[in-house]
Motif scaffolding. Structure first.
Motif, PDB file in Angstrom:
ATOM      1  N   GLY A  29       9.819  -8.885  -3.048  1.00  0.00           N
ATOM      2  CA  GLY A  29       9.343  -8.369  -4.858  1.00  0.00           C
ATOM      3  C   GLY A  29       8.535  -7.181  -4.976  1.00  0.00           C
ATOM      4  N   TRP A  30       7.781  -6.180  -3.851  1.00  0.00           N
ATOM      5  CA  TRP A  30       7.235  -4.979  -4.267  1.00  0.00           C
ATOM      6  C   TRP A  30       8.002  -3.639  -5.308  1.00  0.00           C
ATOM      7  CZ3 TRP A  30       3.113  -2.819  -1.590  1.00  0.00           C
ATOM      8  CH2 TRP A  30       2.241  -3.842  -1.051  1.00  0.00           C
ATOM      9  N   ARG A  31       9.660  -3.756  -5.269  1.00  0.00           N
ATOM     10  CA  ARG A  31      10.449  -2.407  -6.281  1.00  0.00           C
ATOM     11  C   ARG A  31      11.694  -3.449  -6.011  1.00  0.00           C
ATOM     12  NH1 ARG A  31      12.066   3.168  -3.995  1.00  0.00           N
ATOM     13  NH2 ARG A  31      14.008   2.267  -2.866  1.00  0.00           N
ATOM     14  N   LEU A  32      11.975  -2.717  -7.881  1.00  0.00           N
ATOM     15  CA  LEU A  32      12.957  -3.889  -8.081  1.00  0.00           C
ATOM     16  C   LEU A  32      14.220  -2.280  -8.575  1.00  0.00           C
ATOM     17  CD1 LEU A  32      10.949  -6.232  -8.776  1.00  0.00           C
ATOM     18  CD2 LEU A  32      12.532  -6.844 -10.487  1.00  0.00           C
ATOM     19  N   VAL A  33      15.742  -2.560  -7.624  1.00  0.00           N
ATOM     20  CA  VAL A  33      16.614  -1.921  -7.742  1.00  0.00           C
ATOM     21  C   VAL A  33      17.902  -1.825  -8.934  1.00  0.00           C
ATOM     22  CG1 VAL A  33      17.741   0.034  -6.819  1.00  0.00           C
ATOM     23  CG2 VAL A  33      15.424  -0.582  -5.874  1.00  0.00           C
ATOM     24  N   LYS A  34      18.215  -1.934  -9.945  1.00  0.00           N
ATOM     25  CA  LYS A  34      19.311  -2.107 -10.499  1.00  0.00           C
ATOM     26  C   LYS A  34      19.877  -1.323 -11.192  1.00  0.00           C
ATOM     27  CE  LYS A  34      16.321  -3.572 -15.012  1.00  0.00           C
ATOM     28  NZ  LYS A  34      15.912  -4.330 -15.364  1.00  0.00           N
ATOM     29  N   GLY A  35      21.503  -1.897 -11.468  1.00  0.00           N
ATOM     30  CA  GLY A  35      22.301  -0.477 -12.359  1.00  0.00           C
ATOM     31  C   GLY A  35      22.789   0.108 -11.371  1.00  0.00           C
ATOM     32  N   VAL A  77       5.924   2.388   3.857  1.00  0.00           N
ATOM     33  CA  VAL A  77       6.387   0.350   3.842  1.00  0.00           C
ATOM     34  C   VAL A  77       6.162  -0.091   5.042  1.00  0.00           C
ATOM     35  CG1 VAL A  77       8.056  -0.600   4.231  1.00  0.00           C
ATOM     36  CG2 VAL A  77       8.947   0.298   2.748  1.00  0.00           C
ATOM     37  N   ARG A  78       6.091   1.311   6.617  1.00  0.00           N
ATOM     38  CA  ARG A  78       4.902   1.332   7.783  1.00  0.00           C
ATOM     39  C   ARG A  78       3.608   1.245   7.517  1.00  0.00           C
ATOM     40  NH1 ARG A  78       5.587   5.133  10.635  1.00  0.00           N
ATOM     41  NH2 ARG A  78       6.487   5.814   9.361  1.00  0.00           N
ATOM     42  N   VAL A  79       3.292   1.477   6.974  1.00  0.00           N
ATOM     43  CA  VAL A  79       1.872   1.508   6.338  1.00  0.00           C
ATOM     44  C   VAL A  79       1.310   0.754   6.123  1.00  0.00           C
ATOM     45  CG1 VAL A  79       0.030   2.505   5.360  1.00  0.00           C
ATOM     46  CG2 VAL A  79       1.304   3.760   6.544  1.00  0.00           C
ATOM     47  N   ALA A  80       1.906  -0.309   4.891  1.00  0.00           N
ATOM     48  CA  ALA A  80       2.084  -1.028   4.415  1.00  0.00           C
ATOM     49  C   ALA A  80       1.475  -2.285   4.427  1.00  0.00           C
ATOM     50  CB  ALA A  80       2.156  -1.463   3.315  1.00  0.00           C
ATOM     51  N   ALA A 124     -12.271  -5.996   2.762  1.00  0.00           N
ATOM     52  CA  ALA A 124     -10.509  -6.700   3.076  1.00  0.00           C
ATOM     53  C   ALA A 124      -9.710  -6.264   1.469  1.00  0.00           C
ATOM     54  CB  ALA A 124     -10.954  -8.285   3.800  1.00  0.00           C
ATOM     55  N   GLY A 125     -10.548  -6.393   0.391  1.00  0.00           N
ATOM     56  CA  GLY A 125      -9.760  -5.838  -0.552  1.00  0.00           C
ATOM     57  C   GLY A 125      -9.854  -4.292  -0.912  1.00  0.00           C
ATOM     58  N   LEU A 126     -10.068  -3.368   0.324  1.00  0.00           N
ATOM     59  CA  LEU A 126     -10.010  -1.994   0.378  1.00  0.00           C
ATOM     60  C   LEU A 126      -8.996  -2.060   0.821  1.00  0.00           C
ATOM     61  CD1 LEU A 126     -13.354  -0.352   0.477  1.00  0.00           C
ATOM     62  CD2 LEU A 126     -12.111  -0.615  -1.388  1.00  0.00           C
ATOM     63  N   LEU A 127      -8.686  -2.745   2.015  1.00  0.00           N
ATOM     64  CA  LEU A 127      -7.460  -2.821   2.933  1.00  0.00           C
ATOM     65  C   LEU A 127      -6.101  -3.405   2.051  1.00  0.00           C
ATOM     66  CD1 LEU A 127      -9.540  -3.359   6.567  1.00  0.00           C
ATOM     67  CD2 LEU A 127      -8.480  -2.132   6.404  1.00  0.00           C
ATOM     68  N   SER A 128      -6.814  -4.135   1.840  1.00  0.00           N
ATOM     69  CA  SER A 128      -5.374  -4.310   0.392  1.00  0.00           C
ATOM     70  C   SER A 128      -4.731  -3.603  -0.732  1.00  0.00           C
ATOM     71  CB  SER A 128      -5.212  -5.935  -0.052  1.00  0.00           C
ATOM     72  OG  SER A 128      -3.867  -6.430  -0.449  1.00  0.00           O
ATOM     73  N   LEU A 129      -5.765  -3.267  -1.368  1.00  0.00           N
ATOM     74  CA  LEU A 129      -5.685  -2.583  -2.398  1.00  0.00           C
ATOM     75  C   LEU A 129      -5.583  -0.916  -1.986  1.00  0.00           C
ATOM     76  CD1 LEU A 129      -6.281  -2.032  -5.607  1.00  0.00           C
ATOM     77  CD2 LEU A 129      -8.040  -0.690  -4.968  1.00  0.00           C
ATOM     78  N   ILE A 130      -5.468  -0.062  -0.536  1.00  0.00           N
ATOM     79  CA  ILE A 130      -4.551   0.654   0.176  1.00  0.00           C
ATOM     80  C   ILE A 130      -3.019   0.834   0.009  1.00  0.00           C
ATOM     81  CG2 ILE A 130      -4.386   3.043   1.323  1.00  0.00           C
ATOM     82  CD1 ILE A 130      -7.552   2.178   1.490  1.00  0.00           C
ATOM     83  N   PRO A 131      -2.708  -0.345   0.417  1.00  0.00           N
ATOM     84  CA  PRO A 131      -1.274   0.220   0.797  1.00  0.00           C
ATOM     85  C   PRO A 131      -0.616  -0.378  -0.535  1.00  0.00           C
ATOM     86  CG  PRO A 131      -2.136  -2.051   1.620  1.00  0.00           C
ATOM     87  CD  PRO A 131      -3.107  -0.732   1.818  1.00  0.00           C
ATOM     88  N   VAL A 132      -0.650  -1.301  -1.404  1.00  0.00           N
ATOM     89  CA  VAL A 132      -0.403  -1.531  -2.664  1.00  0.00           C
ATOM     90  C   VAL A 132      -0.928   0.269  -3.697  1.00  0.00           C
ATOM     91  CG1 VAL A 132      -1.093  -2.341  -5.272  1.00  0.00           C
ATOM     92  CG2 VAL A 132      -1.075  -3.764  -2.958  1.00  0.00           C
ATOM     93  N   SER A 133      -1.984   0.713  -3.729  1.00  0.00           N
ATOM     94  CA  SER A 133      -1.769   1.878  -4.556  1.00  0.00           C
ATOM     95  C   SER A 133      -1.182   2.901  -3.757  1.00  0.00           C
ATOM     96  CB  SER A 133      -3.693   2.346  -5.430  1.00  0.00           C
ATOM     97  OG  SER A 133      -3.718   1.480  -5.128  1.00  0.00           O
ATOM     98  N   LEU A 139       6.622   5.122  -5.374  1.00  0.00           N
ATOM     99  CA  LEU A 139       7.775   3.824  -5.879  1.00  0.00           C
ATOM    100  C   LEU A 139       9.225   4.488  -6.692  1.00  0.00           C
ATOM    101  CD1 LEU A 139       8.409   1.024  -7.156  1.00  0.00           C
ATOM    102  CD2 LEU A 139       7.328   1.349  -8.886  1.00  0.00           C
ATOM    103  N   ALA A 140       8.636   5.905  -7.449  1.00  0.00           N
ATOM    104  CA  ALA A 140      10.128   6.509  -8.152  1.00  0.00           C
ATOM    105  C   ALA A 140      11.093   7.895  -7.166  1.00  0.00           C
ATOM    106  CB  ALA A 140       9.761   6.752  -9.676  1.00  0.00           C
ATOM    107  N   ASP A 141       9.809   7.723  -6.366  1.00  0.00           N
ATOM    108  CA  ASP A 141      10.432   9.011  -5.214  1.00  0.00           C
ATOM    109  C   ASP A 141      11.361   8.834  -4.715  1.00  0.00           C
ATOM    110  OD1 ASP A 141      10.430  11.725  -3.859  1.00  0.00           O
ATOM    111  OD2 ASP A 141       8.213  11.406  -3.655  1.00  0.00           O
TER     112      ASP A 141
END
Length: 293
Positions: A29-35, A77-80, A124-133, A139-141
């Motif tokens: 559920g990282w990205r929703l695509v519709k329409g 996606v691969r880095v995340a 660990a929090g930094l390692l999780s925050l980097i891919p999410v950001s 996201l829209a690119d």
């Protein structure tokens, strides 16, 4: 001893952050695509890091959809994938160290180990925050994260929100546990202040001893040291020998007595009565007479 508040707060926030990060990593559920064109209006495509699911209001969710646009090959996606898995492993290590450091089952916690676990959880929090950001930034690119052209729309999924929350909780929990270094540092400083002073500092000038013949000295200098004259080596043995026994008492001094009678010859044997007291004849004694006085 009661568990400090910072340790309790860290032990509560860190597991919650781990749970949210794990959910964010596994759910699609990282990205929703519709329409989509020529598709039902209620059709939604959920894209995650490991899977894509298709959901429609009248049907159940169908996962394992085919990736026709190369979404899983995109760099974000691969880095995340790699960073989120690493974050989960580091979080587990941090929680293990926190459990051993806090030691709720004992009276005294291990402050240094608890502080170290806080540093690990913060990383660990930094390692999780980097891919999410990073994922949210692209996201829209559609060139970086492939998606169908307009009128298809993309939106932020719930997994991305959970990833943000999990990262923030790990950062807060790690920071809270890292504050455990403060009592440990204070204890170390007190012990250093109470420690006895170290031995005198050695001089930076090195002393070099050279073996050589002893210079000949005059007797006045050779046997003189520390302000006193020392006996010669041949006299040292006799002087150093102690006498056995104890001192005998000395007799008291006696008065002098003359063995010669000094009155001998003072009186004449045939002195006449009424005669002169002075005698004109010589004395028969070797000692001085009264007539000589």
């Amino acid at each position: 001893m009661r568990t400090p508040v910072v340790m309790t707060l860290g032990m509560v926030l860190a597991p919650c952050g781990l749970l949210l990060t794990l959910t964010s990593t596994l759910t699609p559920g990282w990205r929703l695509v519709k329409g989509f064109l020529d598709q039902p209006l209620d059709l939604v495509l959920y894209q995650g890091l490991w899977d894509m699911c298709r959901e429609q209001s009248s049907r159940e969710r169908q996962c394992g959809q085919r990736d026709d646009l190369g979404y899983f090959a995109a760099e974000p996606v691969r880095v995340a994938r790699g960073l989120t898995v690493t974050s989960l492993a580091v979080t587990g290590l941090g929680l293990l160290l926190a459990t051993l450091g806090v030691r709720c089952w004992r009276d005294e916690p291990h402050f240094a180990l608890a502080g170290l676990s806080g540093v690990v959880l913060f990383a660990a929090g930094l390692l999780s925050l980097i891919p999410v950001s990073w994922y949210n930034h692209f996201l829209a690119d559609r060139t970086v994260l492939p998606a169908q052209p307009s009128p298809v729309t993309v939106q932020v999924g719930y997994s991305l929100v959970l990833g943000y929350l999990g990262s923030c909780l790990l950062l807060l929990g790690g920071f809270s546990l890292a504050l455990s270094f403060a009592p440990w540092c204070a204890e170390r400083c007190d012990s250093c202040r109470k420690a006895p002073p170290s031995s005198a500092r050695r001089s930076s000038i090195s002393t070099v001893y050279i073996d050589g013949p002893e210079p000949a000295l005059t007797p006045a200098i050779k046997y003189y040291s520390e302000g006193q004259h020392r006996p010669r080596p041949d006299q040292l043995g006799a002087a150093s020998q102690r006498k056995a026994g104890f001192p005998m008492p000395r007799p008291p001094p006696r008065a002098y007595s003359n063995p010669v009678d000094v009155l001998d010859g003072e009186k004449a044997p045939n002195s006449e009565p009424g005669g002169s007291s002075r005698s004109t004849r010589p004395c028969g004694s070797a000692l001085p007479c009264d007539s000589d006085v």
